[in-house]
Design a protein around this motif. Structure first.
Motif, short mmCIF file in Angstrom:
data_model
loop_
_atom_site.label_atom_id
_atom_site.label_comp_id
_atom_site.label_asym_id
_atom_site.label_seq_id
_atom_site.Cartn_x
_atom_site.Cartn_y
_atom_site.Cartn_z
N LEU A 56 -10.02 -9.21 -58.70
CA LEU A 56 -9.13 -8.64 -57.77
C LEU A 56 -8.92 -7.48 -58.37
CD1 LEU A 56 -6.51 -9.81 -55.86
CD2 LEU A 56 -5.42 -10.12 -58.67
N GLY A 57 -8.96 -7.02 -59.20
CA GLY A 57 -8.79 -5.33 -59.26
C GLY A 57 -7.17 -5.02 -59.92
N LYS A 58 -6.65 -5.76 -60.17
CA LYS A 58 -5.18 -5.61 -60.20
C LYS A 58 -5.30 -6.11 -61.95
CE LYS A 58 -3.09 -6.37 -55.65
NZ LYS A 58 -2.33 -7.14 -54.49
N VAL A 59 -5.07 -5.43 -62.86
CA VAL A 59 -5.45 -6.11 -63.96
C VAL A 59 -4.76 -5.51 -65.23
CG1 VAL A 59 -7.67 -4.94 -64.25
CG2 VAL A 59 -6.15 -2.92 -64.65
N HIS A 60 -3.45 -5.20 -64.71
CA HIS A 60 -1.72 -4.44 -65.27
C HIS A 60 -0.96 -5.32 -64.48
CE1 HIS A 60 -4.01 -1.53 -67.79
NE2 HIS A 60 -4.23 -0.56 -66.51
N ASN A 61 -1.19 -6.27 -63.63
CA ASN A 61 -0.33 -7.08 -62.74
C ASN A 61 0.45 -8.26 -63.61
OD1 ASN A 61 -0.82 -5.23 -61.05
ND2 ASN A 61 -0.42 -7.28 -59.06
N LYS A 62 1.29 -8.80 -64.00
CA LYS A 62 1.81 -10.26 -64.76
C LYS A 62 1.81 -11.26 -63.42
CE LYS A 62 3.77 -9.30 -68.56
NZ LYS A 62 3.38 -9.58 -70.01
N PHE A 63 1.10 -12.21 -64.15
CA PHE A 63 0.62 -13.19 -62.98
C PHE A 63 1.36 -14.50 -63.07
CE2 PHE A 63 -2.65 -10.65 -62.84
CZ PHE A 63 -3.23 -9.90 -61.31
N LYS A 64 2.24 -15.73 -62.14
CA LYS A 64 2.99 -16.60 -62.09
C LYS A 64 1.20 -17.34 -62.08
CE LYS A 64 6.12 -14.64 -59.13
NZ LYS A 64 6.55 -14.74 -57.09
N LYS A 65 1.89 -18.64 -62.23
CA LYS A 65 1.04 -19.56 -62.61
C LYS A 65 0.22 -20.02 -62.11
CE LYS A 65 0.01 -24.54 -64.41
NZ LYS A 65 1.05 -25.92 -65.52
N ASP A 66 0.47 -20.35 -60.77
CA ASP A 66 -0.38 -20.74 -59.21
C ASP A 66 -1.49 -19.27 -59.48
OD1 ASP A 66 2.27 -19.13 -58.56
OD2 ASP A 66 1.48 -19.58 -56.49
N GLU A 67 -1.30 -18.76 -59.33
CA GLU A 67 -1.68 -16.91 -58.85
C GLU A 67 -3.12 -16.91 -60.46
OE1 GLU A 67 0.98 -13.14 -57.50
OE2 GLU A 67 1.63 -14.02 -59.09
N LYS A 68 -2.79 -17.78 -61.65
CA LYS A 68 -3.43 -17.26 -62.82
C LYS A 68 -4.74 -18.34 -61.93
CE LYS A 68 -0.67 -16.55 -66.60
NZ LYS A 68 0.05 -16.28 -67.28
N LEU A 69 -4.13 -19.64 -61.45
CA LEU A 69 -4.98 -20.76 -61.10
C LEU A 69 -5.92 -19.71 -60.02
CD1 LEU A 69 -3.18 -24.08 -61.10
CD2 LEU A 69 -5.20 -23.20 -62.51
N ASN A 70 -5.70 -19.52 -59.04
CA ASN A 70 -6.14 -18.82 -57.39
C ASN A 70 -7.52 -17.90 -58.25
OD1 ASN A 70 -4.65 -20.15 -56.11
ND2 ASN A 70 -3.23 -18.76 -55.63
N LEU A 71 -6.58 -17.06 -59.58
CA LEU A 71 -7.04 -16.08 -60.54
C LEU A 71 -8.96 -16.83 -60.82
CD1 LEU A 71 -5.30 -13.73 -61.78
CD2 LEU A 71 -6.79 -12.78 -60.39
N MET A 72 -8.49 -17.89 -61.43
CA MET A 72 -9.71 -18.83 -61.73
C MET A 72 -11.14 -19.05 -60.34
SD MET A 72 -8.19 -20.18 -64.55
CE MET A 72 -9.43 -20.87 -65.73
N HIS A 73 -10.20 -19.46 -60.13
CA HIS A 73 -10.78 -19.48 -58.76
C HIS A 73 -11.77 -18.45 -57.90
CE1 HIS A 73 -12.36 -22.08 -55.00
NE2 HIS A 73 -11.58 -20.82 -54.17
#
Length: 118
Positions: free
Chosen positions: A42-59
């Motif tokens: 994603l290239g946004k290494v300093h962001n805080k991610f919500k639970k659904d965003e974390k699942l999207n990152l894994m996807h």
């Protein structure tokens, strides 16, 4: 050296490197490494991610990791910069152990390409 032994050694080396860099001495597990790859992609290494965003990152990571195997193909980046992939071929049914080996192999190849490990 057998292919399995080489994968095992590279995996252990990679876990050691990433654990030293991203955790307080505890070994990162497969899911944690997949998450890190998603953040990298994603290239946004300093962001805080919500639970659904974390699942999207894994996807995202799984799609990127399995792209060289012909299962996914990059399609586009959306307006927020998230990559999207299309399914090219369905994954065959795999047992848990086979799935784990495939993901570890794909992760090792990902980091070999980036010259993090040899």
């Amino acid at each position: 050296m057998s292919r399995d032994q080489q994968l095992k050694e590279r995996w252990e080396q990679l876990v050691n490197i990433l654990s030293n860099q991203f955790s307080q001495g505890e070994d990162l597990d497969l899911d944690a490494i997949i998450y890190l790859i998603g953040v990298q992609e994603l290239g946004k290494v300093h962001n805080k991610f919500k639970k659904d965003e974390k699942l999207n990152l894994m996807h995202i990571a799984i799609c990127r990791l399995l792209e060289p195997y012909g299962f996914y193909e990059f399609d586009y980046f959306d307006e927020e910069g998230w990559p999207h992939y299309i399914v090219k071929e369905e994954l065959p049914p795999l047992k848990a152990g086979e799935q784990s080996v495939l993901m570890k192999e794909a992760i090792v190849n990902y980091f070999v390409e980036r010259e993090v490990i040899e």
